[in-house]
Design an enzyme around this catalytic site. Structure first.
Site, PDB file in Angstrom:
ATOM      1  N   HIS A  62       0.804  -1.350   0.017  1.00 39.33           N
ATOM      2  CA  HIS A  62       0.063  -0.075  -0.087  1.00 39.33           C
ATOM      3  C   HIS A  62       0.901   1.146   0.027  1.00 39.33           C
ATOM      4  O   HIS A  62       2.271   1.238   0.482  1.00 39.33           O
ATOM      5  CB  HIS A  62      -1.018  -0.013   1.046  1.00 39.33           C
ATOM      6  CG  HIS A  62      -1.787  -1.084   1.339  1.00 39.33           C
ATOM      7  ND1 HIS A  62      -1.907  -1.760   2.625  1.00 39.33           N
ATOM      8  CD2 HIS A  62      -2.480  -2.011   0.513  1.00 39.33           C
ATOM      9  CE1 HIS A  62      -2.673  -2.742   2.312  1.00 39.33           C
ATOM     10  NE2 HIS A  62      -3.221  -3.009   1.381  1.00 39.33           N
ATOM     11  N   LYS A  72       6.238   6.351   6.928  1.00 39.67           N
ATOM     12  CA  LYS A  72       5.762   5.541   8.014  1.00 39.67           C
ATOM     13  C   LYS A  72       6.807   5.037   8.703  1.00 39.67           C
ATOM     14  O   LYS A  72       7.999   4.874   8.543  1.00 39.67           O
ATOM     15  CB  LYS A  72       5.125   4.413   7.309  1.00 39.67           C
ATOM     16  CG  LYS A  72       3.743   4.365   6.426  1.00 39.67           C
ATOM     17  CD  LYS A  72       3.553   3.037   5.968  1.00 39.67           C
ATOM     18  CE  LYS A  72       2.281   3.450   5.022  1.00 39.67           C
ATOM     19  NZ  LYS A  72       1.864   1.826   4.457  1.00 39.67           N
ATOM     20  N   TYR A 132       1.848   1.271  13.575  1.00 37.18           N
ATOM     21  CA  TYR A 132       2.529   2.069  12.561  1.00 37.18           C
ATOM     22  C   TYR A 132       2.295   3.647  13.222  1.00 37.18           C
ATOM     23  O   TYR A 132       1.189   4.099  13.759  1.00 37.18           O
ATOM     24  CB  TYR A 132       1.412   2.315  11.329  1.00 37.18           C
ATOM     25  CG  TYR A 132       1.291   0.960  10.571  1.00 37.18           C
ATOM     26  CD1 TYR A 132       1.831   0.818   9.428  1.00 37.18           C
ATOM     27  CD2 TYR A 132       0.621   0.079  10.947  1.00 37.18           C
ATOM     28  CE1 TYR A 132       1.730  -0.318   8.429  1.00 37.18           C
ATOM     29  CE2 TYR A 132       0.506  -1.259  10.182  1.00 37.18           C
ATOM     30  CZ  TYR A 132       0.739  -1.219   9.036  1.00 37.18           C
ATOM     31  OH  TYR A 132       0.864  -2.183   8.256  1.00 37.18           O
ATOM     32  N   ASP A 169      -6.122  -6.495  -2.221  1.00 35.44           N
ATOM     33  CA  ASP A 169      -4.928  -6.701  -2.539  1.00 35.44           C
ATOM     34  C   ASP A 169      -4.671  -7.606  -3.444  1.00 35.44           C
ATOM     35  O   ASP A 169      -3.531  -7.381  -4.043  1.00 35.44           O
ATOM     36  CB  ASP A 169      -4.293  -6.773  -0.967  1.00 35.44           C
ATOM     37  CG  ASP A 169      -4.262  -5.763  -0.121  1.00 35.44           C
ATOM     38  OD1 ASP A 169      -4.345  -4.562  -0.376  1.00 35.44           O
ATOM     39  OD2 ASP A 169      -3.632  -6.267   1.036  1.00 35.44           O
TER      40      ASP A 169
END
Length: 177
Positions: A62, A72, A132, A169
């Site tokens: 992603h 991130k 995250y 996905d």
């Protein structure tokens, strides 16, 4: 913390420098001053957690499209993951290259992922949790992805017989510019 740049420019594995005694372990996992000294984003606007029931689960790959690209900082707080990033910056010398790191309770490392990278992981244990920190707010209209088995990248996953992956996905088309 020890910052080790990966072969993909701007991406880092961050190793902890634990203090260990008879009680257990203490370590700093994030420090604005240390990240800023490395020239890395230190402004986190959102935090997320991913709980994964089964070993072999794949999440990703992603990213968010401009102008909402994400930085991130990923940490596996329970279990273990094979974490993968792909450089999607066309101007980069490592465009379309990927690398991976193992994150989990054994090493307690984090992965810093700069803007312009796709990110995903495969769980190596049942009941794995991933935390995250995000440098950009979630913008549903900017969500993009590349398929985990896209021939443009030839990512080598540790468990090719994955146990769970989302329909979304699986549906990403082959990468192309």
């Amino acid at each position: 913390m020890i910052f080790k740049e990966l072969e993909l420019e701007g991406a880092y594995v961050i190793e902890l420098e634990p203090i260990i005694d008879h009680r257990g372990l203490f370590a700093r996992t994030w420090c604005e001053k240390e990240f800023s000294a490395q020239g890395l984003t230190s402004n986190w606007v959102q935090c997320n957690i991913s709980v994964n029931k089964k070993k072999g689960t794949i999440r990703g790959m992603h990213y968010q499209a401009p102008p909402y690209e994400e930085v991130k900082l990923v940490h596996c707080v329970k279990g273990a993951i094979y974490d993968v990033i792909v450089d999607l910056r066309p101007e980069s010398a490592t465009f379309k290259k990927w690398t991976s790191v193992m994150l989990g309770g054994e090493n307690r490392n984090s992965l810093y992922i700069p803007e312009g990278f796709a990110h995903g992981f495969q769980t190596l244990e049942d009941d794995t949790e991933v935390f995250y920190q995000m440098g950009q707010y979630f913008h549903p209209e900017s969500v993009r992805g590349v398929r985990f088995n896209d021939p443009a990248f030839q990512i080598q996953w540790p468990d090719p017989e994955h146990t769970a992956i989302s329909e979304k996905d699986l549906a990403y088309e082959d990468f192309g510019l």
